[in-house]
Design an enzyme around this catalytic site. Structure first.
Site, short mmCIF file in Angstrom:
data_model
loop_
_atom_site.label_atom_id
_atom_site.label_comp_id
_atom_site.label_asym_id
_atom_site.label_seq_id
_atom_site.Cartn_x
_atom_site.Cartn_y
_atom_site.Cartn_z
N GLY A 37 0.99 -0.99 -0.39
CA GLY A 37 -0.23 -0.45 0.29
C GLY A 37 1.17 1.24 -0.08
O GLY A 37 1.72 0.99 0.03
N GLN A 82 2.90 9.97 1.28
CA GLN A 82 4.48 9.28 1.49
C GLN A 82 4.87 9.57 -0.12
O GLN A 82 6.56 9.32 0.17
CB GLN A 82 3.98 7.36 0.92
CG GLN A 82 3.46 7.61 2.73
CD GLN A 82 3.34 5.91 2.45
OE1 GLN A 82 2.36 4.88 2.09
NE2 GLN A 82 4.24 5.09 3.37
N CYS A 94 6.32 0.09 7.09
CA CYS A 94 5.47 1.48 6.46
C CYS A 94 6.94 1.91 5.80
O CYS A 94 8.22 1.69 6.06
CB CYS A 94 5.22 2.54 7.60
SG CYS A 94 4.80 3.84 6.74
N LEU A 95 6.55 2.33 4.38
CA LEU A 95 7.86 2.53 3.30
C LEU A 95 7.92 3.48 4.18
O LEU A 95 9.49 3.26 3.36
CB LEU A 95 7.35 2.03 1.71
CG LEU A 95 6.49 1.27 1.17
CD1 LEU A 95 5.78 1.29 0.22
CD2 LEU A 95 8.14 0.08 0.66
N HIS A 137 -4.16 1.22 7.59
CA HIS A 137 -2.75 2.29 7.69
C HIS A 137 -2.79 3.05 7.00
O HIS A 137 -2.61 4.01 7.13
CB HIS A 137 -1.82 1.46 7.28
CG HIS A 137 -0.62 1.15 7.74
ND1 HIS A 137 0.66 0.77 7.87
CD2 HIS A 137 -0.15 2.74 6.76
CE1 HIS A 137 1.45 1.44 7.53
NE2 HIS A 137 2.01 2.63 6.83
N GLU A 138 -3.46 3.16 5.36
CA GLU A 138 -2.81 3.83 4.66
C GLU A 138 -4.19 5.25 4.79
O GLU A 138 -3.56 6.32 4.26
CB GLU A 138 -3.64 3.50 3.24
CG GLU A 138 -2.99 2.29 2.71
CD GLU A 138 -0.94 2.93 2.44
OE1 GLU A 138 -0.59 3.96 2.91
OE2 GLU A 138 -0.93 1.36 2.97
N HIS A 175 -2.92 7.68 7.16
CA HIS A 175 -1.36 8.11 6.30
C HIS A 175 -2.20 10.15 5.90
O HIS A 175 -1.50 10.76 5.78
CB HIS A 175 -0.64 7.86 5.46
CG HIS A 175 0.58 7.02 5.55
ND1 HIS A 175 1.47 7.42 5.83
CD2 HIS A 175 0.83 5.48 5.19
CE1 HIS A 175 2.29 6.30 6.29
NE2 HIS A 175 1.89 5.87 5.99
NI NI Z 1 3.07 3.92 5.63
#
Ligand code: NI
Length: 159
Positions: A46, A51, A88-89, A130-131, A134
């Site tokens: 995701g 991000q 998380c990226l 999670h997204e 963000h």
């Molecule tokens: Ni993330």
């Protein structure tokens, strides 16, 4: 294919509340394509627009071999809980234990600006939560139970 630079924790863009998307545009379509490219390239499941430095309410997810675009997503129902690893990226090489709903129903616009409902369980439910976090400037590390731990680069639940 265009890869965008993934912002990492500490970058203040990740702590801002994103704006609703008001209309479709070629620029939005390019952003979505680039977000998918960037997510797959980084082996993520995701990715949210902030991000990649864009403060718009746009999310891409591929947690179950189905690519989803969620524009202006709104979680309308949750059920149960799951406790498990999350990454998380924007927090590379780390993971932590987070409790999330086990089932999530979300309403959003797809990339054609058509409203749809997506229901997810387990990893998909976790990714949706999670997204969406963000988009409101929140990172999963705020919710971690215990300490973050180190993981390898190809860790499969990075979002
Ligand atoms: Ni993330």
């Amino acid at each position: 294919m265009a890869l965008r630079n993934i912002r990492v924790a500490g970058d203040e863009v990740l702590n801002k509340v994103c704006r609703e998307v008001k209309e479709n545009s070629p620029k939005l379509q390019t952003l979505i394509d680039d977000m998918f490219d960037t997510m797959y390239n980084a082996m993520g499941v995701g990715l949210a627009a902030p991000q990649v430095g864009i403060l718009k309410r746009v999310v891409v997810i591929d947690a179950d071999d189905n690519p989803y675009v969620l524009i202006n997503p709104e979680i309308i129902e949750t059920k149960g809980t799951q406790t498990g690893n999350e990454g998380c990226l924007s927090v590379p090489g780390k993971a932590g234990i987070v409790t999330r709903p086990n089932y999530v129903k979300v309403k959003a616009l797809d990339r054609n600006f058509k409203e749809f409902i997506l229901e997810g369980e387990e990893l998909l439910a976790r990714a949706i939560c999670h997204e969406c976090d963000h988009l409101d400037g929140h990172i999963y590390t705020e919710k971690v139970e215990g300490e973050l731990f180190d993981v390898s680069d190809d860790y499969e639940t990075q979002e």
